[in-house]
Design a protein around this motif. Structure first.
Motif, PDB file in Angstrom:
ATOM      1  N   GLY A 176       0.749  -1.245   0.000  1.00  0.00           N
ATOM      2  CA  GLY A 176       0.000   0.000   0.000  1.00  0.00           C
ATOM      3  C   GLY A 176       0.775   1.289   0.000  1.00  0.00           C
ATOM      4  O   GLY A 176       0.190   2.360  -0.156  1.00  0.00           O
ATOM      5  N   THR A 210      -2.133  -3.495  -7.715  1.00  0.00           N
ATOM      6  CA  THR A 210      -1.056  -3.213  -8.671  1.00  0.00           C
ATOM      7  C   THR A 210      -0.522  -4.495  -9.297  1.00  0.00           C
ATOM      8  O   THR A 210      -0.014  -4.482 -10.415  1.00  0.00           O
ATOM      9  CB  THR A 210       0.099  -2.469  -7.976  1.00  0.00           C
ATOM     10  N   PRO A 224       2.521   4.363  -1.414  1.00  0.00           N
ATOM     11  CA  PRO A 224       2.363   4.965  -2.744  1.00  0.00           C
ATOM     12  C   PRO A 224       3.703   5.277  -3.404  1.00  0.00           C
ATOM     13  O   PRO A 224       4.052   6.441  -3.634  1.00  0.00           O
ATOM     14  CB  PRO A 224       1.563   6.233  -2.445  1.00  0.00           C
ATOM     15  N   SER A 271       1.136   5.337  -7.024  1.00  0.00           N
ATOM     16  CA  SER A 271       0.211   4.218  -6.845  1.00  0.00           C
ATOM     17  C   SER A 271       0.823   3.175  -5.924  1.00  0.00           C
ATOM     18  O   SER A 271       2.012   3.206  -5.607  1.00  0.00           O
ATOM     19  CB  SER A 271      -0.127   3.586  -8.198  1.00  0.00           C
ATOM     20  N   GLY A 272       0.006   2.253  -5.487  1.00  0.00           N
ATOM     21  CA  GLY A 272       0.443   1.177  -4.627  1.00  0.00           C
ATOM     22  C   GLY A 272      -0.751   0.326  -4.237  1.00  0.00           C
ATOM     23  O   GLY A 272      -1.888   0.642  -4.585  1.00  0.00           O
ATOM     24  N   GLY A 273      -0.499  -0.772  -3.537  1.00  0.00           N
ATOM     25  CA  GLY A 273      -1.574  -1.643  -3.110  1.00  0.00           C
ATOM     26  C   GLY A 273      -1.576  -2.960  -3.859  1.00  0.00           C
ATOM     27  O   GLY A 273      -0.970  -3.078  -4.932  1.00  0.00           O
TER      28      GLY A 273
END
Length: 202
Positions: free
Chosen positions: A75, A88, A77, A83-85
């Motif tokens: 998560g 992805t 970024p 972005s992240g998580g």
């Protein structure tokens, strides 16, 4: 003294620097959004992943890239466009992120065995080839299996998209090879970090 089973404070510090560099390189597009072509962000991640392998060696280079990847997946970024998580993992461009620990390990192994400039340049370009091969195949697979593909998408079109950032990445791979080699000869070869790296690889 470092061992094969542990990481020293120096290892952790230098590895953390490369994780930070990857996060910075990933988000160049945040200040230059036009650097996204065909869904592929033109970033400096590959450049720093290559430097990680050449400068940190196979073990620490791979670990630092794994930490970067895992932090993003949980998560943080730190991927492109902040972005992240876990989602992805299904992104068409995740193959490039997946390639970073692989190329850092492979070119790190090559550099560890021969510290000459031609070897650094060859290893850096090999890492770039692997980065593009893994990234392109993951992208095509993603669009064919679980992601909505653009109309008229073909395997050749994926490579046409990637041809846009390729000249920049070739230049950066060469610059990275030269820079890493010069830093090796001027500083790293006589540093405490390289001494303990040699112990780890012995």
């Amino acid at each position: 003294m470092s061992t094969k089973k542990g990481l020293t404070a120096l290892d952790l510090s230098i590895g953390a620097i490369f994780v930070a560099l990857m996060a910075i390189g990933a988000n160049i597009t945040s200040i230059a959004p036009f650097m996204v072509i065909g869904g592929v962000p033109i970033t400096l991640q590959t450049f720093f992943a290559l430097l990680a392998g050449l400068m940190l060696g196979s073990r620490l280079g791979m670990i630092s890239m794994l930490v970067y990847m895992l932090l993003g997946l949980v998560g943080a970024p730190i991927f492109s466009q902040f972005s992240g998580g876990p989602s992805t993992l299904l992104a068409p461009t995740f193959g490039f992120i997946l390639s970073y620990p692989i190329i850092a390990f492979i070119i790190g192994k090559i550099a560890e065995k021969n510290r000459k400039l031609p070897v650094y340049l060859g290893a850096s370009l090999l890492g770039l080839i692997l980065n593009y091969a893994i990234g392109a195949n993951w992208m095509y697979l993603a669009y064919q299996v679980w992601f909505e593909a653009p109309e008229g998408l073909t395997y050749a079109l994926v490579w046409i998209w990637l041809a846009v950032p390729l000249p920049k990445d070739i230049i950066l791979a060469i610059v990275g090879g030269i820079f890493a080699h010069r830093l090796e000869k001027s500083f790293l070869a006589r540093s405490q970090f390289r001494a303990q790296t040699n112990i780890n690889n012995s």
